[in-house]
Design a protein around this motif. Sequence first.
Motif, PDB file in Angstrom:
ATOM      1  N   ARG A  96       1.193  -1.509  -0.574  1.00 45.46           N
ATOM      2  CA  ARG A  96      -0.313  -0.278   0.389  1.00 45.46           C
ATOM      3  C   ARG A  96       0.925   1.646  -0.302  1.00 45.46           C
ATOM      4  O   ARG A  96       0.624   1.807   0.923  1.00 45.46           O
ATOM      5  CB  ARG A  96      -1.099  -0.140   1.778  1.00 45.46           C
ATOM      6  N   GLN A  97       1.702   1.249  -0.813  1.00 51.42           N
ATOM      7  CA  GLN A  97       2.857   2.760  -0.572  1.00 51.42           C
ATOM      8  C   GLN A  97       2.072   3.281  -1.087  1.00 51.42           C
ATOM      9  O   GLN A  97       0.697   3.396  -1.893  1.00 51.42           O
ATOM     10  CB  GLN A  97       3.587   2.002  -2.292  1.00 51.42           C
ATOM     11  N   THR A  98       3.032   4.960  -1.213  1.00 45.63           N
ATOM     12  CA  THR A  98       2.139   6.220  -0.746  1.00 45.63           C
ATOM     13  C   THR A  98       1.913   6.667  -1.992  1.00 45.63           C
ATOM     14  O   THR A  98       2.401   6.649  -2.875  1.00 45.63           O
ATOM     15  CB  THR A  98       3.480   6.768   0.226  1.00 45.63           C
TER      16      THR A  98
ATOM     17  N   ASP B  28      -3.607   3.627  -1.406  1.00 45.38           N
ATOM     18  CA  ASP B  28      -3.235   4.427  -0.093  1.00 45.38           C
ATOM     19  C   ASP B  28      -4.140   4.690   0.006  1.00 45.38           C
ATOM     20  O   ASP B  28      -5.259   5.723   1.002  1.00 45.38           O
ATOM     21  CB  ASP B  28      -2.034   5.451  -0.380  1.00 45.38           C
ATOM     22  N   ASN B  29      -4.870   5.803  -1.224  1.00 46.26           N
ATOM     23  CA  ASN B  29      -6.120   6.696  -0.740  1.00 46.26           C
ATOM     24  C   ASN B  29      -7.301   5.742  -0.596  1.00 46.26           C
ATOM     25  O   ASN B  29      -8.620   5.985   0.343  1.00 46.26           O
ATOM     26  CB  ASN B  29      -6.498   6.827  -2.611  1.00 46.26           C
TER      27      ASN B  29
ATOM     28  N   ARG C  99      -6.672   5.356   3.151  1.00 48.51           N
ATOM     29  CA  ARG C  99      -6.803   6.398   3.910  1.00 48.51           C
ATOM     30  C   ARG C  99      -8.823   6.644   4.022  1.00 48.51           C
ATOM     31  O   ARG C  99      -9.518   7.593   5.390  1.00 48.51           O
ATOM     32  CB  ARG C  99      -6.810   7.348   2.964  1.00 48.51           C
TER      33      ARG C  99
ATOM     34  N   HIS D 180       2.093   5.846  10.132  1.00 44.55           N
ATOM     35  CA  HIS D 180       1.553   5.668   9.698  1.00 44.55           C
ATOM     36  C   HIS D 180       0.985   5.172   8.494  1.00 44.55           C
ATOM     37  O   HIS D 180       1.251   3.364   9.242  1.00 44.55           O
ATOM     38  CB  HIS D 180       3.034   6.241   8.408  1.00 44.55           C
TER      39      HIS D 180
ATOM     40  N   ASP E  63       0.978   3.935   5.276  1.00 46.76           N
ATOM     41  CA  ASP E  63       1.760   3.801   3.927  1.00 46.76           C
ATOM     42  C   ASP E  63       2.421   2.582   3.955  1.00 46.76           C
ATOM     43  O   ASP E  63       3.592   2.272   5.464  1.00 46.76           O
ATOM     44  CB  ASP E  63       2.373   5.188   3.068  1.00 46.76           C
ATOM     45  N   THR E  64       2.811   1.885   3.087  1.00 49.01           N
ATOM     46  CA  THR E  64       4.049   0.526   3.799  1.00 49.01           C
ATOM     47  C   THR E  64       5.121   1.042   2.518  1.00 49.01           C
ATOM     48  O   THR E  64       5.271   1.175   1.549  1.00 49.01           O
ATOM     49  CB  THR E  64       2.974  -0.887   3.049  1.00 49.01           C
TER      50      THR E  64
ATOM     51  N   ASN F 186      -2.158  10.701  10.677  1.00 46.29           N
ATOM     52  CA  ASN F 186      -1.645   9.765   9.563  1.00 46.29           C
ATOM     53  C   ASN F 186      -0.473  10.691   8.978  1.00 46.29           C
ATOM     54  O   ASN F 186      -1.317  11.600   8.032  1.00 46.29           O
ATOM     55  CB  ASN F 186      -2.638   9.144   8.925  1.00 46.29           C
TER      56      ASN F 186
ATOM     57  N   THR G  84       1.686  11.488   5.734  1.00 44.48           N
ATOM     58  CA  THR G  84       2.189  10.664   4.061  1.00 44.48           C
ATOM     59  C   THR G  84       3.242  10.445   4.380  1.00 44.48           C
ATOM     60  O   THR G  84       4.505  11.440   4.757  1.00 44.48           O
ATOM     61  CB  THR G  84       1.740  12.278   3.332  1.00 44.48           C
ATOM     62  N   ASN G  85       3.994   9.319   3.707  1.00 46.18           N
ATOM     63  CA  ASN G  85       5.156   8.943   3.386  1.00 46.18           C
ATOM     64  C   ASN G  85       5.800   8.968   3.984  1.00 46.18           C
ATOM     65  O   ASN G  85       7.035   9.454   4.495  1.00 46.18           O
ATOM     66  CB  ASN G  85       5.211   9.841   1.524  1.00 46.18           C
TER      67      ASN G  85
END
Length: 416
Positions: free
Chosen positions: A35-37, A42-43, A46, A87, A89-90, A128, A130-131
């Motif tokens: 689940r990359q930024t 990611d959306n 969120r 965060h 993102d993964t 949360n 970002t990145n």
Amino acid sequence: MAAPGENLRINSARLWDSLMEMARIGPGVAGGNNRQTLTDADNEGRHLFRGWCEAAGMTMGVDTMGNMFFTRPGADPDALPVYMGSHLDTQPTGGKYDGVLGVLGALEVVRSLNDLGVKTRHPIVVTNWTNEEGARFAPAMLASGVFAGIHTEEYAKARRDLDGMVFGEELARIGWVGDEVTGARKMHAMFELHIEQGPILEAEGKDIGVVTHGQGLWWLEITLTGKDAHTGSTPMHMRVNAGLGMARITERVHQIAMSHQPNAVGAVGQVKVFPNSRNVIPGKVVFTVDIRSPEQAKLDAMKAEVIRAAHAVAAELGLGCSIEEVGHFDPVTFDPGLVAAVRGAAERLGYSHMDIVSGAGHDACWINRVAPTTMIMCPCVDGLSHNEAEEISPEWAAVGTDVLLHAVLETAEVVA
Ligand code: HGY
Ligand code: MN
Ligand code: MN
């Protein structure tokens, strides 16, 4: 000071259910997550998180870097809020808990306060960032770095991924450019719950890591330029082999880290070979050296030795060599008062604990520059992370979140 309601505990089953539901978004290929930024995944994550936070009665704020803030009002609206978060993102082959436990653990604290009818003087904010990972867009902790004034927003939004996609355009594409000025928010304190990502807590049989410091880091992106040529018909003495240079420097990075033991690590994790064809001697290689230490002197010495070694190898092989600093932070000392609140909560709750230095970088490392900050860690199986097999137990997740609950209650001040 003893925290009120020492018998208060979070809802472990609800926390675990939320972790498992979030893990279904941006699944990896081996049970973890990709689940990359700023991706569609990611959306999606969120929006799931937003729905949960709003269902818990919190109101959302988003800044220009897409950092998400959900506020639970306090009795004193003028009191600076107590923040907690991490965060969503993964890594591309990430686990289900790195970062996510800190975000959903913070949400569970608020859900539990609602269930228990507990009010606090300071507002509480779930975050949360970002990145954090820096896997798609370097450097890591990019948005918390802008928040803390380390990076300009212009620099951050111009960052490109390996496909040339631009951070600012991707953030706009998924619709998460907020209207708050990044960094304008003021904090009374910030807590980050996180898995250890190392083997110490599990090996020592401790359920809680009281994080006193974070090690410093350099990411040095090295570009070696040689000459594309045929791997079969080019005599060995005529080769200008950038791939060979990368291999020799990678070995030197390992040797340098080993020469600074204990408390020093070094590796090369990302390599781009051009033209990356089986029968072409690579004329260009771009790779990133990751070196870290909790000791400033060791970190500085390793950086100087890596740069010296890179230029020496390049000279031996007739290669061009350029080095760009694409990530850095000095060793971090977290807020002693908040560290004591974490240690005291673990003691009062009867949880085994030990002081620990964070081996990984975290958003807390940057937020520590602008507000009193600290971290809480729980073990992970075999210390494995940045691997789809990353695993924790529901008990570890619950114990870490219980300590987060009580440290935050003490800091946000319970009101009758
Ligand atoms: O690189 C790190 O230490 C973090 O996991 N982003
Ligand atoms: Mn993380
Ligand atoms: Mn990570």
